[in-house]
Structures are given as C-alpha cells and as structure tokens.
Design a protein around this motif. Structure first.
Motif: not given
Length: 280
Positions: A258-264, A268-274
């Motif tokens: 939903g709106h809280w991807a860093p916790r959900e 995926a978020v770390a991969a995107l940032v990397s």
C-alpha cells in the motif's frame, strides 16, 4: 552498527542515524507518527553493507527538535539541505517516503547539486486532491481529532495496529516490530505535533498546497519512483503521471504494498535503492 548523532541545523537540533560506509544514501521518513527508526531499520540493514546510510528525523519528528514555525515542504527541504551541507556528504542518493518523498523532490529541485539520484517512494506532492475531500480539510482544521486518536493509540497497541490498515495492503502480513515501533513512537510527548503543523501548512480547502505537477519537467537529476500498487492515499496513476512528466524517469511498482513499502516489502525497496545508486 548504527550510530546516533545530533547536528545543529539553522539553529535547530536535528537527530540522525548513520550506518555503513561507501556512497551516501539518505533516507527520509514519512509523516503522522514516524521517524528514522520507525520506517527505515529493515531497509537500512540491507543497504549498510554497501553504502553509507544516513537517516535523519525530520523537523519535529523522533528525536529532532520541535521548533516553532510552519512545517511546510519547503521548510523541511531547507533543513534537510542544510544538514547535507553540514555533513559534507557530497551528491547523495536521496530517498524519501510519503512526506519524505516530497521533501526529497523539493531538495532535488532547489539544490540539484546535492542529489545524484532521486528515489521518491509513494511521495506526497503528486496531486492536489485530498483523499477524503472536504472531510480531510475539516480534520486538518479541527486538530483535536488527531490529539484524541494519538491518546487512544498510546493506551492500546491493538488500536495502533488497526490504524495502520489505512497505509498497508495486508495488515496481517505487517511485521510485529513495525507495529511496535509506531506504538513506541506514539508514547513520545510531542508525537503528532509536527504532523498537525504540516497539515496547517499544507492542507487547504482547495486541496494539498504543495504539488509538483507543474515542476516535474524541471527535475534535472536521474529519478526512480517506487509506488505501492494498492496505495489508497496517493493512487498509482498519480505516480504513472509523474513518471511520464519527469525527464528519463523510471517507475517501479511494489505489487503487494500500500503506502508503507519500506515496512511492507523492505527487500524490494532496498533492491530499488541499490539499483538506483549503482546507476548514478
């Protein structure tokens, strides 16, 4: 290992956490009840092996000072930019979620030399429409509702958890430590104050004050947007519209968020940032 520090920024004490070494990645958290240690720990842990991760508490949140004055997006951005100047980070990969995403976009527009790559996640600023129309405006005007809700959350972890259903796709899948972090943060005497000041500055009868709809074309830094497929606050079509208007922008959709991807979905978020940082 995570280090905690405080910097004096424009006469205000700003708390921030650092971990790892390497190219600097800066993580800006969201609003309501949030702080660096609420949204970012699982992402920070994944990034710290390869990057120097800096995660500040935004003005009035977490352990940062609740200073007087408006809590508008431009003011938050000025504080973040001054912090980066003081830390002498050099151009950074600047990541922000929700409120922090708008702050990151504002920094990239006003101080592009500070930003090597921009990564807004479900950011505020993609559109003007309030999620609940006039009701959202009235709630912003009658701040007692927020105070009552926070008082209830302080007394009940169960109510705190239930409140997160509005920002996550699958509440049952949300890790217990994410709920614990919010419930711990809501115990802070100043919890909610910065968000109430944000609403005073940013919510109007005509919609959100800050919108980048007419400024996206001016973004001059590489940009990768991440957005939850089930975000009910800032719908996915808003992110798709932004990606079309930002020069050479990419958009990645988090299918189970939903709106809280860093916790959900921190993987995926770390991969995107990397990936974004590696492509700098």
């Amino acid at each position: 290992m995570v280090s905690d520090s405080v910097a004096s920024v424009d006469g205000v004490d700003v708390h921030y956490q650092t971990a790892g070494e390497g190219h600097p990645v800066v993580l800006l958290h969201g609003g309501i009840i949030d702080a660096a240690h609420v949204s970012w720990p699982p992402v920070r842990e994944r990034l710290a092996a390869d990057y120097r991760v800096v995660a500040p508490d935004l003005l009035g949140y977490g352990e940062s000072e609740l200073a007087p004055g408006p809590y508008s997006i431009p003011r938050h951005a000025d504080v973040v930019a001054s912090l980066l100047d003081g830390l002498d980070c050099g151009p950074v990969t600047l990541v922000g979620t929700s409120l922090g995403g708008a702050v990151a976009i504002q920094v990239a527009l006003e101080r592009p030399a500070l930003v090597e790559t921009l990564v807004p996640l479900d950011p505020y600023g993609l559109g003007e429409r309030l999620p609940n129309g006039t009701l959202s405006y009235l709630l912003a005007e009658v701040q007692v509702c927020n105070r009552v809700a926070i008082a209830a959350f302080r007394r009940s972890r169960r109510l705190t958890r239930a409140s997160l259903a509005g920002i996550v796709h699958d509440l049952d899948a949300l890790p217990a430590d994410a709920v614990d972090a919010v419930h711990s943060e809501v115990q802070r005497p100043t919890a909610g104050a910065a968000f109430r000041r944000f609403r005073e500055a940013e919510v109007t009868s005509d919609g959100y004050r800050t919108t980048f709809l007419d400024r996206f074309e001016a973004l001059s830094v590489p940009t990768v947007l991440g957005h939850g497929a089930h975000d009910e606050l800032f719908p996915l079509p808003w992110a798709e519209r932004a990606a079309d208007r930002i020069p050479d922008a990419d958009l990645r959709v988090f299918e189970d968020c939903g709106h809280w991807a860093p916790r959900e979905d921190p993987d995926a978020v770390a991969a995107l940032v990397s990936d974004a940082a590696a492509g700098r």
